[in-house]
Design a protein around this motif. Structure first.
Motif, short mmCIF file in Angstrom:
data_model
loop_
_atom_site.label_atom_id
_atom_site.label_comp_id
_atom_site.label_asym_id
_atom_site.label_seq_id
_atom_site.Cartn_x
_atom_site.Cartn_y
_atom_site.Cartn_z
N LEU A 68 7.94 -10.38 15.27
CA LEU A 68 7.74 -9.57 16.47
C LEU A 68 8.69 -8.38 16.53
O LEU A 68 8.46 -7.43 17.29
N TRP A 69 9.75 -8.43 15.73
CA TRP A 69 10.87 -7.48 15.85
C TRP A 69 10.41 -6.03 15.76
O TRP A 69 10.84 -5.18 16.55
N GLN A 70 9.56 -5.73 14.81
CA GLN A 70 9.10 -4.35 14.63
C GLN A 70 7.60 -4.20 14.92
O GLN A 70 7.01 -3.19 14.56
N ALA A 71 7.03 -5.19 15.58
CA ALA A 71 5.59 -5.13 15.86
C ALA A 71 5.29 -3.95 16.79
O ALA A 71 5.90 -3.83 17.86
N PRO A 72 4.35 -3.09 16.43
CA PRO A 72 4.08 -1.89 17.23
C PRO A 72 3.12 -2.12 18.38
O PRO A 72 2.95 -1.25 19.23
N ASP A 73 2.50 -3.29 18.44
CA ASP A 73 1.40 -3.48 19.38
C ASP A 73 1.61 -4.68 20.29
O ASP A 73 0.65 -5.33 20.71
N LEU A 74 2.87 -5.00 20.61
CA LEU A 74 3.12 -6.17 21.44
C LEU A 74 2.45 -6.02 22.80
O LEU A 74 2.56 -4.97 23.44
N PRO A 75 1.79 -7.05 23.29
CA PRO A 75 1.21 -6.99 24.64
C PRO A 75 2.31 -7.06 25.68
O PRO A 75 3.44 -7.49 25.39
N PRO A 76 2.03 -6.65 26.90
CA PRO A 76 3.05 -6.68 27.97
C PRO A 76 3.69 -8.05 28.14
O PRO A 76 4.88 -8.15 28.44
N SER A 77 2.94 -9.13 27.92
CA SER A 77 3.47 -10.48 28.13
C SER A 77 4.58 -10.84 27.15
O SER A 77 5.35 -11.78 27.40
N LEU A 78 4.69 -10.13 26.03
CA LEU A 78 5.74 -10.42 25.05
C LEU A 78 6.80 -9.32 24.99
O LEU A 78 7.82 -9.49 24.32
N GLN A 79 6.57 -8.22 25.67
CA GLN A 79 7.55 -7.14 25.65
C GLN A 79 8.85 -7.54 26.32
O GLN A 79 9.94 -7.19 25.86
N LEU A 80 8.76 -8.29 27.42
CA LEU A 80 9.97 -8.75 28.11
C LEU A 80 10.82 -9.60 27.19
O LEU A 80 12.05 -9.44 27.13
N TRP A 242 4.97 -27.58 28.68
CA TRP A 242 4.24 -28.29 29.73
C TRP A 242 4.90 -27.90 31.04
O TRP A 242 6.08 -28.20 31.26
N VAL A 243 4.19 -27.22 31.89
CA VAL A 243 4.79 -26.61 33.07
C VAL A 243 4.25 -27.28 34.33
O VAL A 243 3.04 -27.31 34.56
N ILE A 244 5.16 -27.78 35.12
CA ILE A 244 4.83 -28.34 36.43
C ILE A 244 5.22 -27.32 37.49
O ILE A 244 6.33 -26.79 37.47
N ASN A 245 4.30 -27.02 38.38
CA ASN A 245 4.49 -25.99 39.41
C ASN A 245 4.68 -24.60 38.82
O ASN A 245 5.59 -23.87 39.22
N PRO A 246 3.84 -24.18 37.88
CA PRO A 246 4.01 -22.83 37.33
C PRO A 246 3.84 -21.78 38.42
O PRO A 246 2.96 -21.92 39.29
N PRO A 247 4.67 -20.74 38.42
CA PRO A 247 4.49 -19.67 39.41
C PRO A 247 3.18 -18.93 39.18
O PRO A 247 2.64 -18.92 38.07
N TRP A 248 2.68 -18.32 40.23
CA TRP A 248 1.42 -17.59 40.17
C TRP A 248 1.46 -16.53 39.08
O TRP A 248 2.44 -15.82 38.93
N GLN A 249 0.43 -16.46 38.29
CA GLN A 249 0.20 -15.51 37.19
C GLN A 249 0.79 -15.95 35.86
O GLN A 249 0.54 -15.31 34.84
N LEU A 250 1.56 -17.06 35.84
CA LEU A 250 2.12 -17.49 34.56
C LEU A 250 1.01 -17.87 33.59
O LEU A 250 1.12 -17.59 32.39
N ASP A 251 -0.05 -18.49 34.07
CA ASP A 251 -1.14 -18.89 33.18
C ASP A 251 -1.82 -17.68 32.55
O ASP A 251 -2.17 -17.70 31.36
N THR A 252 -1.98 -16.60 33.31
CA THR A 252 -2.59 -15.37 32.77
C THR A 252 -1.71 -14.75 31.71
O THR A 252 -2.19 -14.31 30.65
N LEU A 253 -0.41 -14.69 31.96
CA LEU A 253 0.53 -14.15 30.98
C LEU A 253 0.55 -15.00 29.73
O LEU A 253 0.58 -14.47 28.60
N ALA A 254 0.52 -16.32 29.91
CA ALA A 254 0.56 -17.22 28.76
C ALA A 254 -0.69 -17.07 27.90
O ALA A 254 -0.63 -17.16 26.67
N GLU A 255 -1.82 -16.86 28.52
CA GLU A 255 -3.06 -16.67 27.76
C GLU A 255 -2.96 -15.44 26.86
O GLU A 255 -3.35 -15.48 25.69
N GLU A 256 -2.42 -14.36 27.39
CA GLU A 256 -2.26 -13.15 26.59
C GLU A 256 -1.28 -13.39 25.43
O GLU A 256 -1.52 -12.98 24.30
N MET A 257 -0.18 -14.09 25.72
CA MET A 257 0.79 -14.42 24.66
C MET A 257 0.14 -15.19 23.53
O MET A 257 0.29 -14.86 22.35
#
Length: 280
Positions: A68-80, A242-257
């Motif tokens: 990932l270090w030099q990947a030019p096309d990282l999606p927003p979910s992995l940029q952080l 395995w996430v218990i009580n995931p905050p809202w939108q975590l599932d969407t971000l995880a799908e993109e990842m």
């Protein structure tokens, strides 16, 4: 368990997913001003050199964060995630250091937040103590993190992120982890529980997860990447959160990842899973 050193595995594909999920969990909770506690049951050393004998012996980071270090096309979910790893490496353009979970959280901690870090390995304890020397936002506990978790909840803040990340070197860890999470949830039902798990023995892993599914706890999300097909041969073929009580939108971000990481880090017979195992 005391023989385990995470330095051998720092920055591998399992760390990529684990730490990307952790960072987004923190960021999503920080949308509210109220502080929270981060509890780490198996904190490790804080940070790791990718040039030391541990990392160089296995080279696992080369098939993980290095891709990932030099990947030019990282999606927003992995940029952080990558921004945090780059920050940990300072002014260097080279990937030479890797932040463990405590270091990642430390880089994102607000004044109103705090950490409780458990570590049992004496050498890792010393390194962790040096890393956080004088930091009043950090409480370090030299002892069993599963027992420590039960003592640490419910927190005064009534908001918390708990990372459970054992080595699973001792087979009884699987049962102990599920039992501890269920007991902790009874004391602190609103906490966000992030359980990292390996896929080495699929049957054993699924038995642990099934115990959690059968517990009556609501809102359980599986985020899993298998870099290769399940196998009876030695070695880890995948890992998940395995996430218990995931905050809202975590599932969407995880799908993109997962969709991005599958071809980048996985082999042709690899697979991903994103499943709400237990709903509301």
């Amino acid at each position: 368990m005391l023989s385990y050193r995470h330095g051998f595995h720092a920055g591998n594909y399992a760390d990529v997913l684990k730490h990307a999920v952790l960072l987004h969990t923190l960021q999503l909770l920080q949308k509210k001003e109220k502080g929270f506690v981060y509890i780490d049951t198996h904190a490790g050393a804080g940070g790791y050199s990718l040039e030391d004998e541990f990392s160089q012996k296995t080279g696992e980071y080369r098939d993980g964060v290095a891709r990932l270090w030099q990947a030019p096309d990282l999606p927003p979910s992995l940029q952080l995630y990558l921004e945090n790893v780059q920050h940990f490496n300072g002014d260097s353009d080279e990937l030479v250091q890797y932040p463990g979970s405590p270091a990642l959280v430390d880089m994102n901690l607000r004044e109103q937040d705090r950490m409780v870090l458990h570590e049992l390995h004496s050498t890792e304890q010393e390194m962790l103590a040096d890393y956080f020397a004088g930091d009043k936002q950090v409480q370090m506990v030299n002892g069993d993190g599963l027992k420590g978790l039960l003592a640490a909840v419910p927190p005064l803040e009534r908001r918390g992120v708990i990372l459970i990340d054992p080595s699973y070197e001792i087979k009884s860890d699987y049962d102990a982890v599920a039992d501890t999470i269920i007991k902790a949830h009874r004391k602190f039902a609103t906490g966000v529980y992030l359980l990292w798990y390996p896929v080495v023995d699929r049957e054993r892993t699924e038995a642990m997860l099934q115990t959690l599914k059968n517990s009556g706890i609501r809102r359980q999300l599986r985020i899993e990447q298998n870099v290769r097909a399940d196998s009876d041969e030695f070695g880890m073929t995948g890992a998940g959160m395995w996430v218990i009580n995931p905050p809202w939108q975590l599932d969407t971000l995880a799908e993109e990842m997962l969709n991005y990481l599958k071809p980048l880090l996985g082999e042709a017979d690899g697979s991903i899973q994103l499943t709400w195992e237990v709903g509301e």
